[in-house]
Design an enzyme around this catalytic site. Sequence first.
Site, PDB file in Angstrom:
ATOM      1  N   ASP A  13     -11.948  -3.360  10.008  1.00  0.00           N
ATOM      2  CA  ASP A  13     -11.057  -2.284   9.566  1.00  0.00           C
ATOM      3  C   ASP A  13      -9.593  -2.537   9.893  1.00  0.00           C
ATOM      4  O   ASP A  13      -8.821  -1.618  10.133  1.00  0.00           O
ATOM      5  CB  ASP A  13     -11.498  -0.929  10.170  1.00  0.00           C
ATOM      6  CG  ASP A  13     -12.963  -0.648   9.904  1.00  0.00           C
ATOM      7  OD1 ASP A  13     -13.437  -1.019   8.825  1.00  0.00           O
ATOM      8  OD2 ASP A  13     -13.627  -0.080  10.790  1.00  0.00           O
ATOM      9  N   GLU A  14      -9.207  -3.787   9.889  1.00  0.00           N
ATOM     10  CA  GLU A  14      -7.821  -4.136  10.198  1.00  0.00           C
ATOM     11  C   GLU A  14      -6.891  -3.867   9.018  1.00  0.00           C
ATOM     12  O   GLU A  14      -5.668  -3.884   9.162  1.00  0.00           O
ATOM     13  CB  GLU A  14      -7.735  -5.626  10.585  1.00  0.00           C
ATOM     14  CG  GLU A  14      -8.488  -6.021  11.855  1.00  0.00           C
ATOM     15  CD  GLU A  14      -9.938  -6.403  11.574  1.00  0.00           C
ATOM     16  OE1 GLU A  14     -10.420  -6.182  10.431  1.00  0.00           O
ATOM     17  OE2 GLU A  14     -10.601  -6.917  12.497  1.00  0.00           O
ATOM     18  N   GLY A  15      -7.502  -3.679   7.839  1.00  0.00           N
ATOM     19  CA  GLY A  15      -6.693  -3.517   6.623  1.00  0.00           C
ATOM     20  C   GLY A  15      -6.831  -4.739   5.721  1.00  0.00           C
ATOM     21  O   GLY A  15      -5.931  -5.069   4.947  1.00  0.00           O
ATOM     22  N   GLY A  17      -8.759  -5.101   3.099  1.00  0.00           N
ATOM     23  CA  GLY A  17      -8.783  -4.718   1.680  1.00  0.00           C
ATOM     24  C   GLY A  17      -7.379  -4.654   1.111  1.00  0.00           C
ATOM     25  O   GLY A  17      -7.086  -5.220   0.061  1.00  0.00           O
ATOM     26  N   HIS A  41     -13.710  -1.514   2.470  1.00  0.00           N
ATOM     27  CA  HIS A  41     -12.333  -2.009   2.372  1.00  0.00           C
ATOM     28  C   HIS A  41     -11.513  -1.069   1.493  1.00  0.00           C
ATOM     29  O   HIS A  41     -11.848  -0.844   0.331  1.00  0.00           O
ATOM     30  CB  HIS A  41     -12.323  -3.433   1.816  1.00  0.00           C
ATOM     31  CG  HIS A  41     -12.982  -4.425   2.736  1.00  0.00           C
ATOM     32  ND1 HIS A  41     -13.093  -5.760   2.459  1.00  0.00           N
ATOM     33  CD2 HIS A  41     -13.561  -4.258   3.953  1.00  0.00           C
ATOM     34  CE1 HIS A  41     -13.705  -6.372   3.463  1.00  0.00           C
ATOM     35  NE2 HIS A  41     -14.013  -5.475   4.380  1.00  0.00           N
ATOM     36  N   GLY A 412       2.493   1.210   5.523  1.00  0.00           N
ATOM     37  CA  GLY A 412       1.823   2.312   4.839  1.00  0.00           C
ATOM     38  C   GLY A 412       0.591   1.764   4.143  1.00  0.00           C
ATOM     39  O   GLY A 412       0.449   0.542   4.000  1.00  0.00           O
TER      40      GLY A 412
END
Length: 421
Positions: A13-15, A17, A41, A412
């Site tokens: 879940d680090e980003g 996606g 993702h 963001g």
Amino acid sequence: MTVIAVIGSQWGDEGKGKAVDFLAERADYVARFNGGNNAGHTVINEYGAFKIHLVPSGIFAKNAVGLIGGGVVIDPAVLIEEIEMLNKAGVGVDGRLWVSPRSHLIMPYHKILDGLYEDAKGAGATGTTRRGIGPVFADKVSYNGIRWSDFASDAFESRLQMQLELKNKIILALGGEALKYEAVRDEYRGYYAKLKPYIRELFSMVQDGLKADKTFLLEQAMGTFLDTDWGTYPFVTASTTIPSAASAGLGIPPRYITNVVGVTKAYTTRVGAGPMPTEIHDTDSEAYKNFGEVAATTGRTRRVGWLDLELIKTAAQLSGMTEICLTKLDVLSGLKEIQVCVEYKLNGETVRYADVDAYGLDKVACVYETVPGWSEDISKAKSFDELPVNAQKYVKMVEEAAGVPVRWIGVGPARDETIRR
Ligand code: GDP
Ligand code: IMO
Ligand code: MG
């Protein structure tokens, strides 16, 4: 040829996606090589907001071909639903999304067993996503799996029959309900009929692409420390998550991987059980409230903590990271002071992550450095120079510890809320 592996440097879940979505503009192939629909993702772009579990997040790049490698395990119902959702959103995946016939199928008994094992373990449970991931990979490596290729012969029927004989015994012993052969057979035949147009051996396509100097973007699922071997075993997932998994999972020789992008959250989160040295337990603290997240797959509340540089450094070394995409820097805005773990101590001695196992990691004390925060909203920043000096210093501290440049900074969740350095 450019082969870019995008990997998470923490516990998922680090980003990834989002990172894959914006990196895909220059990719010819976007691919998944490990895990399954335990992944969630998030992608936010001109098509809308999506939580993607199986299709590569780079599929929104219209010229990219999407590949789901043999290293991925597939819940067919989830894949069908995702394809329909993407087509409905105007993404148009037909004719450019291919699924390896080598990929293993998540069967109903895998999901049942995942749940029964978790329930039986009680307080010692892993906190899995209950998507059947552990049981399907166990079947794969113990020669009990069912693959898409099995539908080409009558192997599917005979293997299913044999598996149900075995699995029903275990399910019944653990207090579950036995599955009926005909029902499962018909359900999966139905899935195969729908997915057949997408199933195709990827070997020649991948080899031809490599030879033709194409750009491949490989999207890892999970994170470095959920890796079966290098993660916090037994609080891990059932697949290899380090970049070498792309070799077996897609058929790309390891020496062809040119770049490894480490997607790194500016703080730490974890879902499920297992050690987390920088975890914040004070639910009233400002940091806890700022960092709060809900898991994309299960809707669980993610555990949160300060940035752990020992983890990032270890991930960079393990994966041969060449650049970092630092995400969620905007979430730190408003904190007067930020804690960063720079080292672990165990019985007064410095230890590295790799020196201890999961139970040892649970006992390490973090050495924290307190760095000043910033109050400005940075979500509109377009360049590194526009960031407050303390935010710039935070970025530099990460790259110094990892020994890897930070090339992208997330301010963001949307695709364009990204600073390129
Ligand atoms: P993944 O599993 O690595 O793809 O990550 P997830 O999608 O599960 O979780 C990452 C969460 O952070 C999602 O809600 C994203 O929309 C969000 N996100 C990603 N990058 C940024 C960022 O730079 N800033 C903010 N505020 N949110 C981000
Ligand atoms: P993405 O790709 C975060 C965790 C689960 C559990 C452990 C084992 O979105 O980053 P499993 O269902 O795989 O057997 O569960 O792994 N886990 C994840 N945590 N992000 C993920 O994926 C995860 N996939 C699995 O919470 O602790
Ligand atoms: Mg996720």
